[in-house]
Enzyme design. Sequence first.
Site, PDB file in Angstrom:
ATOM      1  N   HIS A  97      52.685  53.785  -4.187  1.00 36.62           N
ATOM      2  CA  HIS A  97      52.216  52.423  -3.896  1.00 36.62           C
ATOM      3  C   HIS A  97      50.752  52.268  -4.286  1.00 36.62           C
ATOM      4  CE1 HIS A  97      55.879  52.118  -1.607  1.00 36.62           C
ATOM      5  NE2 HIS A  97      55.502  53.064  -0.782  1.00 36.62           N
ATOM      6  N   GLU A 115      51.199  54.047   4.196  1.00 37.57           N
ATOM      7  CA  GLU A 115      52.263  54.087   5.182  1.00 37.57           C
ATOM      8  C   GLU A 115      52.258  55.438   5.890  1.00 37.57           C
ATOM      9  OE1 GLU A 115      55.307  53.207   2.327  1.00 37.57           O
ATOM     10  OE2 GLU A 115      55.950  55.281   2.194  1.00 37.57           O
ATOM     11  N   HIS A 172      55.807  60.009  -3.396  1.00 35.66           N
ATOM     12  CA  HIS A 172      56.617  60.401  -2.242  1.00 35.66           C
ATOM     13  C   HIS A 172      58.044  59.903  -2.365  1.00 35.66           C
ATOM     14  CE1 HIS A 172      55.226  56.310  -1.334  1.00 35.66           C
ATOM     15  NE2 HIS A 172      56.352  56.173  -0.665  1.00 35.66           N
ATOM     16  N   ARG A 192      58.325  52.568  -8.970  1.00 33.23           N
ATOM     17  CA  ARG A 192      59.334  53.634  -9.030  1.00 33.23           C
ATOM     18  C   ARG A 192      58.997  54.579 -10.186  1.00 33.23           C
ATOM     19  NH1 ARG A 192      63.959  50.452  -9.178  1.00 33.23           N
ATOM     20  NH2 ARG A 192      63.966  50.199  -6.930  1.00 33.23           N
TER      21      ARG A 192
HETATM   22 ZN    ZN Z   1      56.852  54.261   0.272  1.00 29.29          ZN
END
Ligand code: ZN
Length: 315
Positions: A97, A115, A172, A192
């Site tokens: 991200h 996150e 991740h 992605r």
């Molecule tokens: Zn994520």
Amino acid sequence: MVKLLKLKPVFKERIWGGTTLRDSFGYDIPSEQTGECWAISAHPNGNSTVENGPFEGKELSWLWDHHRELFGHVTGDRFPLLTKILDAKTDLSVQVHPNDSYAKENENGELGKTECWYIIDCKEDAEMIFGHHARTKEELVKMINSGNWNDLLRRIRIKPGDFFYVPSGTIHALCEGTLVLETQQSSDTTYRVYDYDRVDQNGEKRELHLSKAMEVTTVPDEVGQNNHHTSKHDSTIITTYVEEEFFSVYKWEVSDSFTYKKTTPFLLCSVIEGQGQVKADGETLQVNKGDHFITTANADSMIIEGSVEIIVSHP
Ligand code: ZN
């Protein structure tokens, strides 16, 4: 003066999802491939609705816009956090991200996405992809372009109760057989990197976002051990997982009664085990595993009674 807001989640079907959100939490899920429960969310892609009190039926984003006093008049053009529960029946794609400044510039003013994950449950020997082994940007680009995933991706073993802080720029992926509570910035921007060359029923691969991913990935990566600590307040165990720029996250394990005195304008609370009652200055909320609520700035304190585990966060 509303003190407690119980929230109704939004569910998302995902190709990697399963039925654990129903089997474990009793949620009314839309299909046998349900991957995400957006439990406390004011993001336009899935807005939680209030289930109790005078604001019943209102969306969280509406409350943020029209009743900022509930959140202590904190500034910000959007509710900052998003709490999800994820059921990874199969592997999620490997992803990364952006941070706030990159997302603002390249994703129509979206927030970046830092996150963190609390592993509620997982299969034995479950794994996760967390970080990478490239030492320079050139090495990263070379390994991605040649598909050298085995050497690039860092795989680690996980177990229930583990916690991982995943700053923006960290490569991740959740792997099969994991059930996770995620606390994140309120963002839906994902690049992605690798999707295991999977194809859907039509033989199509999902889109990759390699150039953006290579731009935003931190090299060398900075993933490390999470140094959480615990403290005891009578019979309640409080685990502090992270206190960082975008959020702080804790686990409260209440086995009898716990009194919280307000230290921050509002709290996001997700009940992951047990049941109990939450009382705040005359308001009472019965809470069970799978319930999610916010304590508003009107609550100077609250008492939790019962035997209950809650993941608590605030900006
Ligand atoms: Zn994520």
